[in-house]
Motif scaffolding. Structure first.
Motif, PDB file in Angstrom:
ATOM      1  N   MET A   2     -61.055 -22.023  26.931  1.00  0.00           N
ATOM      2  CA  MET A   2     -61.504 -22.812  28.079  1.00  0.00           C
ATOM      3  C   MET A   2     -62.528 -24.115  27.778  1.00  0.00           C
ATOM      4  SD  MET A   2     -60.433 -21.715  31.044  1.00  0.00           S
ATOM      5  CE  MET A   2     -61.696 -22.235  32.016  1.00  0.00           C
ATOM      6  N   PHE A   3     -62.542 -24.814  28.588  1.00  0.00           N
ATOM      7  CA  PHE A   3     -63.433 -26.204  28.147  1.00  0.00           C
ATOM      8  C   PHE A   3     -64.787 -26.040  28.759  1.00  0.00           C
ATOM      9  CE2 PHE A   3     -64.994 -30.324  29.089  1.00  0.00           C
ATOM     10  CZ  PHE A   3     -64.216 -31.220  28.404  1.00  0.00           C
ATOM     11  N   GLY A   4     -65.318 -25.848  27.412  1.00  0.00           N
ATOM     12  CA  GLY A   4     -67.064 -25.499  27.846  1.00  0.00           C
ATOM     13  C   GLY A   4     -68.020 -26.733  27.680  1.00  0.00           C
ATOM     14  N   SER A   5     -69.287 -26.153  27.680  1.00  0.00           N
ATOM     15  CA  SER A   5     -70.172 -27.203  27.837  1.00  0.00           C
ATOM     16  C   SER A   5     -70.282 -27.938  26.387  1.00  0.00           C
ATOM     17  CB  SER A   5     -71.666 -26.397  28.090  1.00  0.00           C
ATOM     18  OG  SER A   5     -71.970 -25.676  27.025  1.00  0.00           O
ATOM     19  N   SER A   6     -69.664 -27.350  25.371  1.00  0.00           N
ATOM     20  CA  SER A   6     -69.904 -27.979  24.167  1.00  0.00           C
ATOM     21  C   SER A   6     -68.464 -28.913  23.834  1.00  0.00           C
ATOM     22  CB  SER A   6     -69.905 -27.162  22.917  1.00  0.00           C
ATOM     23  OG  SER A   6     -68.667 -26.167  22.928  1.00  0.00           O
ATOM     24  N   GLU A   7     -67.839 -29.123  24.915  1.00  0.00           N
ATOM     25  CA  GLU A   7     -66.689 -29.909  24.753  1.00  0.00           C
ATOM     26  C   GLU A   7     -66.640 -31.049  25.628  1.00  0.00           C
ATOM     27  OE1 GLU A   7     -64.222 -26.725  24.919  1.00  0.00           O
ATOM     28  OE2 GLU A   7     -63.250 -26.961  23.127  1.00  0.00           O
ATOM     29  N   ILE A   8     -66.664 -32.253  25.350  1.00  0.00           N
ATOM     30  CA  ILE A   8     -66.928 -33.537  26.215  1.00  0.00           C
ATOM     31  C   ILE A   8     -65.669 -34.525  26.021  1.00  0.00           C
ATOM     32  CG2 ILE A   8     -68.448 -35.583  26.329  1.00  0.00           C
ATOM     33  CD1 ILE A   8     -69.837 -33.061  26.892  1.00  0.00           C
ATOM     34  N   GLY A   9     -65.368 -34.875  27.454  1.00  0.00           N
ATOM     35  CA  GLY A   9     -64.422 -35.935  27.450  1.00  0.00           C
ATOM     36  C   GLY A   9     -65.023 -37.330  27.516  1.00  0.00           C
ATOM     37  N   ILE A  10     -64.794 -38.568  26.854  1.00  0.00           N
ATOM     38  CA  ILE A  10     -65.316 -39.683  26.709  1.00  0.00           C
ATOM     39  C   ILE A  10     -64.261 -40.571  27.112  1.00  0.00           C
ATOM     40  CG2 ILE A  10     -66.345 -41.359  25.503  1.00  0.00           C
ATOM     41  CD1 ILE A  10     -67.476 -38.918  23.496  1.00  0.00           C
ATOM     42  N   ASP A  11     -64.639 -41.396  28.079  1.00  0.00           N
ATOM     43  CA  ASP A  11     -64.053 -43.024  28.589  1.00  0.00           C
ATOM     44  C   ASP A  11     -64.724 -43.896  28.042  1.00  0.00           C
ATOM     45  OD1 ASP A  11     -62.597 -44.878  29.517  1.00  0.00           O
ATOM     46  OD2 ASP A  11     -63.075 -44.561  31.480  1.00  0.00           O
ATOM     47  N   LEU A  12     -64.456 -44.504  26.760  1.00  0.00           N
ATOM     48  CA  LEU A  12     -65.156 -45.594  26.199  1.00  0.00           C
ATOM     49  C   LEU A  12     -64.586 -47.028  26.605  1.00  0.00           C
ATOM     50  CD1 LEU A  12     -65.835 -45.358  22.286  1.00  0.00           C
ATOM     51  CD2 LEU A  12     -67.581 -45.800  24.252  1.00  0.00           C
ATOM     52  N   GLY A  13     -65.139 -47.623  27.748  1.00  0.00           N
ATOM     53  CA  GLY A  13     -64.423 -48.653  28.339  1.00  0.00           C
ATOM     54  C   GLY A  13     -65.141 -49.976  27.964  1.00  0.00           C
ATOM     55  N   THR A  14     -64.304 -51.050  28.224  1.00  0.00           N
ATOM     56  CA  THR A  14     -65.082 -52.309  27.783  1.00  0.00           C
ATOM     57  C   THR A  14     -66.221 -52.590  28.644  1.00  0.00           C
ATOM     58  OG1 THR A  14     -62.806 -53.093  27.292  1.00  0.00           O
ATOM     59  CG2 THR A  14     -64.244 -54.860  27.755  1.00  0.00           C
ATOM     60  N   MET A  15     -66.295 -52.275  29.693  1.00  0.00           N
ATOM     61  CA  MET A  15     -67.620 -52.527  30.502  1.00  0.00           C
ATOM     62  C   MET A  15     -68.386 -51.079  30.753  1.00  0.00           C
ATOM     63  SD  MET A  15     -67.627 -55.480  31.369  1.00  0.00           S
ATOM     64  CE  MET A  15     -68.665 -55.974  32.810  1.00  0.00           C
ATOM     65  N   ASN A  16     -67.717 -50.060  30.933  1.00  0.00           N
ATOM     66  CA  ASN A  16     -68.514 -48.878  31.264  1.00  0.00           C
ATOM     67  C   ASN A  16     -68.119 -47.895  30.488  1.00  0.00           C
ATOM     68  OD1 ASN A  16     -69.931 -49.353  33.663  1.00  0.00           O
ATOM     69  ND2 ASN A  16     -68.120 -50.144  34.284  1.00  0.00           N
ATOM     70  N   ILE A  17     -69.305 -46.823  30.066  1.00  0.00           N
ATOM     71  CA  ILE A  17     -68.874 -45.680  29.061  1.00  0.00           C
ATOM     72  C   ILE A  17     -69.224 -44.314  30.042  1.00  0.00           C
ATOM     73  CG2 ILE A  17     -71.248 -45.938  28.486  1.00  0.00           C
ATOM     74  CD1 ILE A  17     -70.017 -44.415  25.651  1.00  0.00           C
ATOM     75  N   LEU A  18     -68.384 -43.373  30.011  1.00  0.00           N
ATOM     76  CA  LEU A  18     -68.325 -42.224  31.112  1.00  0.00           C
ATOM     77  C   LEU A  18     -68.181 -41.066  30.214  1.00  0.00           C
ATOM     78  CD1 LEU A  18     -66.731 -44.731  32.754  1.00  0.00           C
ATOM     79  CD2 LEU A  18     -67.006 -42.797  34.641  1.00  0.00           C
ATOM     80  N   LEU A  19     -68.991 -40.026  30.391  1.00  0.00           N
ATOM     81  CA  LEU A  19     -68.932 -38.852  29.816  1.00  0.00           C
ATOM     82  C   LEU A  19     -68.528 -37.628  30.940  1.00  0.00           C
ATOM     83  CD1 LEU A  19     -70.108 -39.873  27.209  1.00  0.00           C
ATOM     84  CD2 LEU A  19     -71.704 -37.914  27.009  1.00  0.00           C
ATOM     85  N   TYR A  20     -67.800 -36.756  30.473  1.00  0.00           N
ATOM     86  CA  TYR A  20     -67.251 -35.861  31.557  1.00  0.00           C
ATOM     87  C   TYR A  20     -67.352 -34.449  30.841  1.00  0.00           C
ATOM     88  CZ  TYR A  20     -64.552 -32.978  34.826  1.00  0.00           C
ATOM     89  OH  TYR A  20     -63.966 -32.078  35.595  1.00  0.00           O
ATOM     90  N   SER A  21     -68.117 -33.489  31.496  1.00  0.00           N
ATOM     91  CA  SER A  21     -68.206 -32.036  31.059  1.00  0.00           C
ATOM     92  C   SER A  21     -67.681 -31.302  32.132  1.00  0.00           C
ATOM     93  CB  SER A  21     -69.591 -31.504  30.669  1.00  0.00           C
ATOM     94  OG  SER A  21     -69.795 -30.272  31.009  1.00  0.00           O
ATOM     95  N   LYS A  22     -66.825 -30.129  31.848  1.00  0.00           N
ATOM     96  CA  LYS A  22     -66.004 -29.512  33.053  1.00  0.00           C
ATOM     97  C   LYS A  22     -67.066 -28.843  33.929  1.00  0.00           C
ATOM     98  CE  LYS A  22     -62.598 -26.251  34.151  1.00  0.00           C
ATOM     99  NZ  LYS A  22     -61.663 -25.050  33.613  1.00  0.00           N
ATOM    100  N   ASN A  23     -68.253 -28.402  33.319  1.00  0.00           N
ATOM    101  CA  ASN A  23     -69.300 -27.431  33.845  1.00  0.00           C
ATOM    102  C   ASN A  23     -69.853 -28.495  34.790  1.00  0.00           C
ATOM    103  OD1 ASN A  23     -68.277 -25.261  32.824  1.00  0.00           O
ATOM    104  ND2 ASN A  23     -70.096 -25.413  31.198  1.00  0.00           N
ATOM    105  N   LYS A  24     -70.269 -29.754  34.509  1.00  0.00           N
ATOM    106  CA  LYS A  24     -71.109 -30.637  35.116  1.00  0.00           C
ATOM    107  C   LYS A  24     -70.455 -31.934  35.612  1.00  0.00           C
ATOM    108  CE  LYS A  24     -75.098 -28.596  33.971  1.00  0.00           C
ATOM    109  NZ  LYS A  24     -76.198 -28.065  34.881  1.00  0.00           N
ATOM    110  N   GLY A  25     -69.164 -31.840  35.441  1.00  0.00           N
ATOM    111  CA  GLY A  25     -68.484 -33.247  35.972  1.00  0.00           C
ATOM    112  C   GLY A  25     -69.088 -34.274  35.159  1.00  0.00           C
ATOM    113  N   ILE A  26     -69.216 -35.490  35.726  1.00  0.00           N
ATOM    114  CA  ILE A  26     -69.667 -36.812  35.255  1.00  0.00           C
ATOM    115  C   ILE A  26     -71.024 -36.699  34.882  1.00  0.00           C
ATOM    116  CG2 ILE A  26     -69.501 -39.245  35.264  1.00  0.00           C
ATOM    117  CD1 ILE A  26     -66.686 -38.577  35.328  1.00  0.00           C
ATOM    118  N   VAL A  27     -71.192 -36.546  33.500  1.00  0.00           N
ATOM    119  CA  VAL A  27     -72.675 -36.738  33.061  1.00  0.00           C
ATOM    120  C   VAL A  27     -73.348 -37.854  32.984  1.00  0.00           C
ATOM    121  CG1 VAL A  27     -72.657 -34.141  32.611  1.00  0.00           C
ATOM    122  CG2 VAL A  27     -72.060 -35.818  30.916  1.00  0.00           C
TER     123      VAL A  27
END
Length: 335
Positions: free
Chosen positions: A1-26
């Motif tokens: 399962m996707f836990g708190s120690s696993e992070i999705g990253i969108d490294l955009g030209t203008m914005n950077i976003l981090l996603y955690s399944k437990n917390k959503g967009i952090v």
């Protein structure tokens, strides 16, 4: 399962976003870093750094270390991402240490560019690094059935680039990338105002104009806003009225190129999948998907239904976050 120690990253030209399944967009802030050019000390990142653009003394520089979706300044991007991890840790209440990272990458990125994303995450303390192509991440984030044998057409209209792709059975069938996005539209507005009014305006003013009165090339009710800038002839500050029709005209060439790229992708679609596109249409993600009238304009030009994803700005980040727990085969690891 996707836990708190696993992070999705969108490294955009203008914005950077981090996603955690437990917390959503952090974390969701501009991909800007401000630093002292004499000491190389980082002053701030994100929203605070963006507010400093064009307002700093000579010893302070603010930069976007990513260009057209790829890393332009590796050291500054590394420093920025480390700071992002620290800020995100404070917000979610626990430290992000040695996370497994899924990071989105442009579809047509070179092996060198892919390696730089991998090394970036490793430098920031990632335990394992997985790379996920942006069109697939956007499609997952938009809740499209990417693993089914149907055509999912997603157009990711980012700040630095546009990617139009057909996805079926978890893979990209056809894709067109274009180094034109929201930033180019801002530049088009700056140049138009300069040529027609001899007025110099900044990037943030141009962005505000685009958001408030920018419109796709389709009939609309005209709006006007007053803009402020520096007169290039006299050097004095000046205010001029700008109409949405003028902004529409300024952006028309760039939007036409985006349309052409989408059309090329549709022409590359295998016959077996073409019926799905007529039925399900195209889904838009990314910031430019919020441009007034873009759905209606693209639909009328392409003769297929066009929809905007439920959360276009966060679709790629959500897709990277969901990827580990949904479709393992979509993710490629760099050894």
């Amino acid at each position: 399962m996707f836990g708190s120690s696993e992070i999705g990253i969108d490294l955009g030209t203008m914005n950077i976003l981090l996603y955690s399944k437990n917390k959503g967009i952090v974390f969701n802030e501009p991909a800007v870093i401000a630093f002292d050019v004499q000491t190389n000390e980082v002053l701030t990142i994100g929203t605070e750094a963006k507010m400093m653009i064009g307002k700093t003394p000579n010893n302070v520089e603010t930069i976007y270390p990513l260009k057209h979706g790829v890393i332009a300044d590796f050291d500054k991007t590394t420093t920025m991402l480390k700071q992002v991890f620290k800020l995100a840790s404070k917000r979610i209440g626990f430290s992000i240490k040695k996370p497994n990272v899924v990071i989105s990458i442009p579809f047509h990125s070179t092996s060198v560019e892919r390696r730089s994303f991998y090394e970036l995450a490793k430098h920031c303390g990632a335990k394992q690094v997985y790379l996920l192509e942006e069109p697939i991440a956007a499609a997952i984030g938009a809740d499209l059935p990417v693993d089914e044998p149907v055509a999912n057409v997603v157009v990711n209209l980012g700040a630095g680039k546009t990617e139009a792709a057909i996805i079926s059975l978890g893979g990209v069938v056809a894709c067109q990338s274009l180094r034109i996005g929201g930033n180019q539209l801002d530049e088009d507005i700056i140049q138009y105002v300069r040529q027609h009014y001899n007025l110099l305006i900044g990037e943030q003013t141009a962005e505000r104009i685009k958001i408030e009165i920018g419109h796709a090339p389709i009939a609309h009710e005209e709006k006007t806003m007053t803009i402020h800038g520096r007169d290039l002839v006299t050097g004095f500050l000046k205010a001029v009225p700008l109409s949405s029709t003028e902004v529409q005209k300024a952006m028309e060439e760039s939007l036409s190129q985006i349309l052409s790229a989408i059309r090329t992708v549709l022409e590359e679609c295998p016959a077996e999948l073409s019926g799905d596109i007529i039925d399900h249409g195209i889904v838009l993600t990314g910031g430019v998907a919020l441009l007034h009238g873009i759905e209606k304009w693209l639909s009328s030009e392409l003769h297929v239904p066009v929809h905007t994803a439920p959360n276009p700005l966060e679709a790629v980040a959500i897709g990277t976050g969901k990827a580990l727990s949904t479709i393992q085969k979509l993710i490629t690891s760099v050894p």
